[in-house]
Structures are given as structure tokens and as C-alpha cells.
Design a protein around this motif. Structure first.
Motif, PDB file in Angstrom:
ATOM      1  N   ASP A  86       0.810  -1.222   0.000  1.00 37.68           N
ATOM      2  CA  ASP A  86       0.000   0.000   0.000  1.00 37.68           C
ATOM      3  C   ASP A  86       0.842   1.270   0.000  1.00 37.68           C
ATOM      4  OD1 ASP A  86      -2.401  -1.486   0.140  1.00 37.68           O
ATOM      5  OD2 ASP A  86      -2.106  -1.751   2.300  1.00 37.68           O
ATOM      6  N   GLY A  87       2.136   1.138  -0.327  1.00 35.82           N
ATOM      7  CA  GLY A  87       3.029   2.287  -0.301  1.00 35.82           C
ATOM      8  C   GLY A  87       2.881   3.170  -1.530  1.00 35.82           C
ATOM      9  N   PRO A  88       3.752   4.164  -1.661  1.00 35.40           N
ATOM     10  CA  PRO A  88       3.697   5.091  -2.792  1.00 35.40           C
ATOM     11  C   PRO A  88       3.918   4.385  -4.121  1.00 35.40           C
ATOM     12  CG  PRO A  88       5.725   5.389  -1.541  1.00 35.40           C
ATOM     13  CD  PRO A  88       4.862   4.484  -0.734  1.00 35.40           C
ATOM     14  N   VAL A  89       3.362   4.959  -5.160  1.00 38.01           N
ATOM     15  CA  VAL A  89       3.440   4.393  -6.509  1.00 38.01           C
ATOM     16  C   VAL A  89       3.957   5.456  -7.472  1.00 38.01           C
ATOM     17  CG1 VAL A  89       2.087   3.467  -8.445  1.00 38.01           C
ATOM     18  CG2 VAL A  89       1.566   2.756  -6.105  1.00 38.01           C
ATOM     19  N   VAL A  90       4.874   5.065  -8.338  1.00 35.38           N
ATOM     20  CA  VAL A  90       5.351   5.928  -9.415  1.00 35.38           C
ATOM     21  C   VAL A  90       4.660   5.502 -10.704  1.00 35.38           C
ATOM     22  CG1 VAL A  90       7.327   6.567 -10.849  1.00 35.38           C
ATOM     23  CG2 VAL A  90       7.586   6.414  -8.364  1.00 35.38           C
ATOM     24  N   VAL A  91       4.179   6.457 -11.466  1.00 36.89           N
ATOM     25  CA  VAL A  91       3.611   6.175 -12.780  1.00 36.89           C
ATOM     26  C   VAL A  91       4.707   6.421 -13.816  1.00 36.89           C
ATOM     27  CG1 VAL A  91       1.883   6.821 -14.498  1.00 36.89           C
ATOM     28  CG2 VAL A  91       1.277   6.758 -12.063  1.00 36.89           C
ATOM     29  N   VAL A 142      -4.369   5.385  -9.650  1.00 35.86           N
ATOM     30  CA  VAL A 142      -3.371   5.420  -8.566  1.00 35.86           C
ATOM     31  C   VAL A 142      -3.788   6.386  -7.466  1.00 35.86           C
ATOM     32  CG1 VAL A 142      -0.969   5.988  -8.018  1.00 35.86           C
ATOM     33  CG2 VAL A 142      -1.507   4.725 -10.112  1.00 35.86           C
ATOM     34  N   GLY A 143      -4.377   7.498  -7.853  1.00 33.82           N
ATOM     35  CA  GLY A 143      -4.878   8.449  -6.867  1.00 33.82           C
ATOM     36  C   GLY A 143      -3.793   9.087  -6.028  1.00 33.82           C
TER      37      GLY A 143
END
Length: 416
Positions: A86-91, A142-143
Motif C-alpha cells: 500500500d506504499g507510494p506508486v510511481v507512474v 493510482v490516486g
């Protein structure tokens, strides 16, 4: 007394932030799951410090622990550390000559939900429109977990302005395209744009065959040839970010006109268009990938004409590699895309031509010449890694000594 106390507090806070960043980097870059003991050895920290770091990162929603594989030993089961789901996501976005690709990349660096949208033309409004549609849909999914956007372009990017001012495969010449701004990213999220070869080199040094290697010459071929020289994982981009345009060195033998406006460029004799031409086919940048794949397939089946075409391209590829080895003296040469395909189809021809084109000092022990471990995904992986590198440098800036830390969503929203 207050000055000393303030300095001590600041030092403690800085040390904590540094250790949190190092610990998260270690988990993110691990080939597999790390145990606490392994993390401690990598960071040079005591067991107590590792325990505090794991507790902090878990509380922030960045880390998770699970039971490690059984060892057969007595005692408490060992736990393994892994990035939180549930951590940060890079697009990550790749703008190629025939399509736009997008992926969601979480901590740990694995590409997820890769989507491809074909390009019908290379016109700037069409390419940017397709890229923006794909990106907007992904950002909506991703929000608030989005930590930033990384963009890999098959073109030349000016690092001083972040503008794309040439993409010959798309037909872009003498332009200055503010891709970041046109995608609606200016001031909204932290975004980074770079040439696909530079970003693929980053990916290869972080997650591919060049991991832990000193000096790496990376070459990416498709429609055109680009490259990057990386030293200890850092691409040498040059004053404006234009380093590595190896495809436009005058290494060609025929003096063919190049899409850049010059003649005799190396890429005119070794890229996908060149392979199609060598086999008697007519190909445009938009059709070159399919045409080259057809020639390679026919060569594998033993068709003499296709085999001769592949060997001709392989000899030109090797000759250029040899010249670059003479100039850069790398520890390793990595080929991606079309270059890796040609190497697989005619390895001896490439190696022999490369060796013959080097100075005598290299011929007895040339650097290894290997295909990329990441294949077509190198640009997406590298685009994400650059954003994560920035994130790890800034994520803990506001974390004071031993106080509650922000949730995973907070640094994602605030990244710039």
C-alpha cells in the motif's frame, strides 16, 4: 546550552532521516526479501537501530514483515522485510515511435498494469494527446498514492529545459516540445523526463546485468541508435543532457542520409530500418519494428538472403561497438532492443567485428558484450527508478526524532 541542545536534536533528526532513507532504499533495491540481520549488515547498524527503523517504516505504511522461509534451525522464526503493498506508486510512461506505454511501479521496482496505446502518427498533438489520455487514466487509478511521474522518450531531451527538441523516429525535428507541461504535470506532481537510453542505463545498473559494475556502455537500438555511459550507476549526461547520441557518429560506410539531416550516421546502417533495407524491404519508422522482426525470423529459419542481411547489420553494429570501446574503455557493454536481437541472431559476427575495430590493447580481453536483462521494459523501469531516487532523498525531510510519521499517502501527494 540551548545551542548545544538544538544542535544535538538536529543531528539526531538528520541521522534518523538518513537511516530511514538508507533502509528503505535497501529494501526497494533488494533482489529478494531481506531479513533484519541482512539489513543491519548492509547498513552497518546495530540490531536495536534496525528494529527502530523497521518499526518506523512499518508505522509509515512503507514496510511489511512476513515469516521467512524455514531454515530448520531452532528458535524464533526469522522474518523477512518487503515493501508495503500500500506504499507510494510511481507512474512510468514511455513515448516510443509507434506507441505510448504506461505502468504503475510500487516500492520494490516491479512494473504493474502495463498498458500500451498505439500511435497512428508522429504528429505532436496526436502523440501528446494519446500520452495524456493514457496518463490521466492511470493517475485516476493510482490516486493520492502517486509519488511522481517518470517519462522516457525515444528522442533528445534538453536537461536544462526538460523540453524534447528532436525525436527523429516520430518525425520531430527543430522543435521544442514541453512534454511535461502538455501532459498537465507542471507544478502538479514531481515529474522527470529523459531520453530512453539514459533511463534504460539507470534501470540496467539498478536491476539488470550492470548492477554493481563500474563503467557501463549501454546501447539501445530500435528506429535509431542511442546510448549512455554510466559510471557507478550514474549516466554521464553532459552539459545539456545530449551525451550518448552514438547513432549519429559518422561510422557509416555508405554516406546514407539520416533523419537528423546528416549523412553517414552509424544508425543508418544498423537500426531496424537499415535491417529491412538490407533485406530488400521498404520500411518507415512506423513499420520498421515489424519489418525487422520478419527479417530476423526468416534468418532464424535459415533463409540465405535474410541471413546475409542480418550478418551485414551485425558487422556494422560490432564495428561501432569496437570504436566506442576504444573511446570509453568500459567494464561492460549492454545491448537492448534491436541491438540485443541482432546480437542473439549473429553473436560471432558482432564479437569479431567489435574486436577488429578496437585498439590492440582491447583485443586480447575485450569487455563482456551482453543483452539487457530488462528488454523492452528498461525505459519504464529507469523512469520509475529516477523518481524513486528523488522520493528517497525527500520523503523523510519532515520527520523529527522519534515522533509520529506521515502516512504513505502524504509524501506521495507532496512530492515535487
Amino acid at each position: 546550552m540551548s545551542i548545544i541542545s538544538g544542535a544535538s536534536t538536529s543531528t539526531a533528526a538528520d541521522l534518523r532521516r538518513t537511516n530511514l532513507s538508507r533502509a528503505l532504499r535497501a529494501v526497494h533495491g533488494a533482489r529478494g526479501r531481506l531479513t533484519r540481520a541482512e539489513l543491519g549488515r548492509e547498513l552497518g547498524c546495530t540490531r536495536a537501530t534496525v528494529g527502530a527503523l523497521v518499526a518506523d517504516l512499518t508505522a509509515m505504511g512503507l514496510l511489511a514483515e512476513t515469516v521467512a522461509a524455514a531454515t530448520g534451525r531452532r528458535g524464533r522464526p526469522t522474518t523477512a522485510l518487503l515493501p508495503s503493498a500500500d506504499g507510494p506508486v510511481v507512474v512510468a510512461v514511455e513515448i516510443a515511435t509507434d506507441a505510448v506505454r504506461v505502468a504503475s511501479v510500487g516500492l520494490g521496482g516491479h512494473l504493474g498494469d502495463v498498458e500500451r496505446a498505439a500511435l497512428r502518427s508522429g504528429a505532436v498533438p496526436h502523440v501528446v494527446g494519446v500520452a495524456r489520455d493514457v496518463l490521466d487514466r492511470r493517475l485516476a487509478v493510482v490516486g493520492p498514492r502517486c509519488a511522481g511521474v517518470g517519462i522516457a522518450v525515444h528522442g533528445v531531451v534538453d536537461r536544462t529545459t526538460s523540453a524534447v527538441f528532436a525525436a527523429p523516429g516520430l518525425g520531430w525535428a527543430d522543435v521544442e516540445v514541453d512534454v511535461v507541461g502538455l501532459l498537465g504535470l507542471a507544478g502538479a506532481r514531481w515529474a522527470h523526463i529523459d531520453n530512453v537510453a539514459h533511463l534504460s542505463a539507470v534501470a540496467e545498473t539498478v536491476r539488470g546485468r550492470a548492477r554493481g559494475v563500474g563503467t557501463v556502455l549501454f546501447l539501445h537500438a530500435a528506429v535509431g541508435v542511442g546510448g549512455s555511459l554510466a559510471d557507478r550507476g550514474r549516466p554521464l549526461r553532459g552539459r545539456r543532457g545530449l551525451a550518448g547520441e552514438y547513432g549519429h557518429l559518422p561510422l557509416g560506410e555508405q554516406g546514407l542520409p539520416c533523419r537528423c539531416g546528416g549523412r553517414g550516421c552509424w544508425e543508418t546502417e544498423v537500426d531496424q530500418v537499415a535491417l529491412a533495407r538490407a533485406a530488400g524491404l521498404s520500411a518507415t519508422p512506423a513499420t520498421a519494428a515489424a519489418a525487422a522482426a520478419d527479417v530476423l525470423a526468416r534468418a532464424r529459419s535459415g533463409e540465405p538472403a535474410a541471413r546475409r542481411a542480418v550478418e551485414r547489420i551485425a558487422a556494422g553494429l560490432g564495428r561501432g561497438i569496437g570504436a566506442l570501446v576504444t573511446v570509453h574503455d568500459p567494464d561492460l557493454v549492454v545491448l537492448a532492443g534491436h541491438g540485443a536481437d541482432v546480437l542473439a541472431a549473429a553473436p560471432q559476427v558482432v564479437h569479431d567485428a567489435a574486436r577488429a575495430a578496437t585498439v590492440p590493447a582491447h583485443r586480447g580481453g575485450p569487455p563482456p558484450l551482453v543483452p539487457s536483462a530488462l528488454g523492452v521494459d528498461g525505459g519504464l523501469v529507469g523512469a520509475a527508478e529516477v523518481v524513486f531516487d528523488h522520493l528517497f532523498d525527500t520523503l523523510f525531510d519532515a520527520v523529527p526524532p522519534r515522533t509520529a510519521a506521515p502516512s504513505a499517502a502524504q509524501p506521495a501527494e507532496g512530492a515535487r
